[in-house]
Design an enzyme around this catalytic site. Structure first.
Site, PDB file in Angstrom:
ATOM      1  N   GLN A 295      56.483 -35.233  11.760  1.00  0.00           N
ATOM      2  CA  GLN A 295      57.014 -34.929  13.096  1.00  0.00           C
ATOM      3  C   GLN A 295      55.903 -34.600  14.094  1.00  0.00           C
ATOM      4  OE1 GLN A 295      60.226 -32.172  11.363  1.00  0.00           O
ATOM      5  NE2 GLN A 295      61.188 -32.949  13.218  1.00  0.00           N
TER       6      GLN A 295
ATOM      7  N   CYS B 141      67.692 -31.422  15.016  1.00  0.00           N
ATOM      8  CA  CYS B 141      66.345 -31.793  14.578  1.00  0.00           C
ATOM      9  C   CYS B 141      65.416 -31.745  15.784  1.00  0.00           C
ATOM     10  CB  CYS B 141      66.390 -33.208  13.995  1.00  0.00           C
ATOM     11  SG  CYS B 141      64.785 -33.807  13.457  1.00  0.00           S
ATOM     12  N   LEU B 142      64.224 -31.226  15.577  1.00  0.00           N
ATOM     13  CA  LEU B 142      63.265 -31.131  16.679  1.00  0.00           C
ATOM     14  C   LEU B 142      62.866 -32.514  17.192  1.00  0.00           C
ATOM     15  CD1 LEU B 142      60.992 -28.215  15.400  1.00  0.00           C
ATOM     16  CD2 LEU B 142      62.751 -28.114  17.178  1.00  0.00           C
TER      17      LEU B 142
ATOM     18  N   GLY C 261      62.443 -25.587  10.578  1.00  0.00           N
ATOM     19  CA  GLY C 261      61.760 -26.438   9.615  1.00  0.00           C
ATOM     20  C   GLY C 261      61.012 -27.553  10.335  1.00  0.00           C
TER      21      GLY C 261
ATOM     22  N   HIS D 106      67.026 -31.804   4.484  1.00  0.00           N
ATOM     23  CA  HIS D 106      66.802 -32.399   5.811  1.00  0.00           C
ATOM     24  C   HIS D 106      65.317 -32.729   5.990  1.00  0.00           C
ATOM     25  CE1 HIS D 106      67.372 -32.485  10.381  1.00  0.00           C
ATOM     26  NE2 HIS D 106      66.064 -32.445  10.235  1.00  0.00           N
ATOM     27  N   GLU D 107      64.469 -31.776   5.672  1.00  0.00           N
ATOM     28  CA  GLU D 107      63.017 -31.979   5.852  1.00  0.00           C
ATOM     29  C   GLU D 107      62.487 -33.044   4.891  1.00  0.00           C
ATOM     30  OE1 GLU D 107      61.700 -30.889   8.425  1.00  0.00           O
ATOM     31  OE2 GLU D 107      63.291 -29.482   8.910  1.00  0.00           O
TER      32      GLU D 107
ATOM     33  N   HIS E 174      62.762 -36.494   6.103  1.00  0.00           N
ATOM     34  CA  HIS E 174      61.687 -36.901   7.023  1.00  0.00           C
ATOM     35  C   HIS E 174      60.544 -37.590   6.267  1.00  0.00           C
ATOM     36  CE1 HIS E 174      62.897 -35.393  10.922  1.00  0.00           C
ATOM     37  NE2 HIS E 174      63.179 -34.198  10.445  1.00  0.00           N
TER      38      HIS E 174
END
Ligand code: ZN
Length: 172
Positions: free
Chosen positions: A51, A94-95, A46, A136-137, A140
């Protein structure tokens, strides 16, 4: 389509609240294509637009985790309509918080309303991994990272670690 650099915590942009998209046009679709490329290359399941430094309420996702059977999902202006009272726990990463993982508890079902890749309104009832990933996304989009749910001590340890890595990281 191209792979973009992913912002790493600590970074002020990651704490920004993303703005709603007025309509889904070519510019938004190009952004979603780039986001998907970036996510697959990372690799991750995701990615939110912020990001890669774009403060728009756009998320891409693919939880199929199969190389030859891609199932990309696009969420523009997602809104959670309903959440379950029951929760589930996943070990989240997380990225933007590389190599750090923690068990996070979230509602195990949610109903999300959004615009798809073509700007069409959709309603999706998600559970399991998909529900967790969406939440989660969507965090962000509010400038929230999963480490914000951890104790102050644990969170500051992670940020310290990331800052160390960052100081001698080069992206060429
Ligand atoms: Zn993330």
């Amino acid at each position: 389509m191209s792979v973009k650099p992913i912002l790493i915590e600590p970074n002020k942009l990651l704490r920004k609240i993303s703005k709603p998209v007025k309509s889904v046009g070519d510019e938004e679709r190009r952004l979603m294509d780039d986001m998907l490329d970036t996510m697959y290359a990372a690799p991750g399941i995701g990615l939110a637009a912020i990001q890669i430094g774009v403060p728009k309420r756009i998320i891409v996702m693919d939880i199929s985790r199969e190389e030859n059977k891609k199932e990309p999902r696009y969420f523009v202006n997602p809104i959670i309509k309903n959440k379950n009272n029951e929760t589930s726990k996943y070990e989240e990463g997380c990225l933007s918080v590389p190599d750090q993982f923690a068990e996070i508890e979230r509602p195990n079902e949610c109903e999300v309303e959004y615009l798809d890749y073509n700007g069409k309104k959709q309603l999706l009832k998600a559970d399991g991994l998909l529900a967790t990933c969406i939440q989660h996304e969507m965090d962000h989009l509010e400038g929230i990272l999963f480490i914000d749910y951890l104790s102050k001590l644990k969170k500051s340890m992670i940020i310290k670690k990331l800052s160390k890595i960052k100081s001698n990281r080069i992206i060429v």
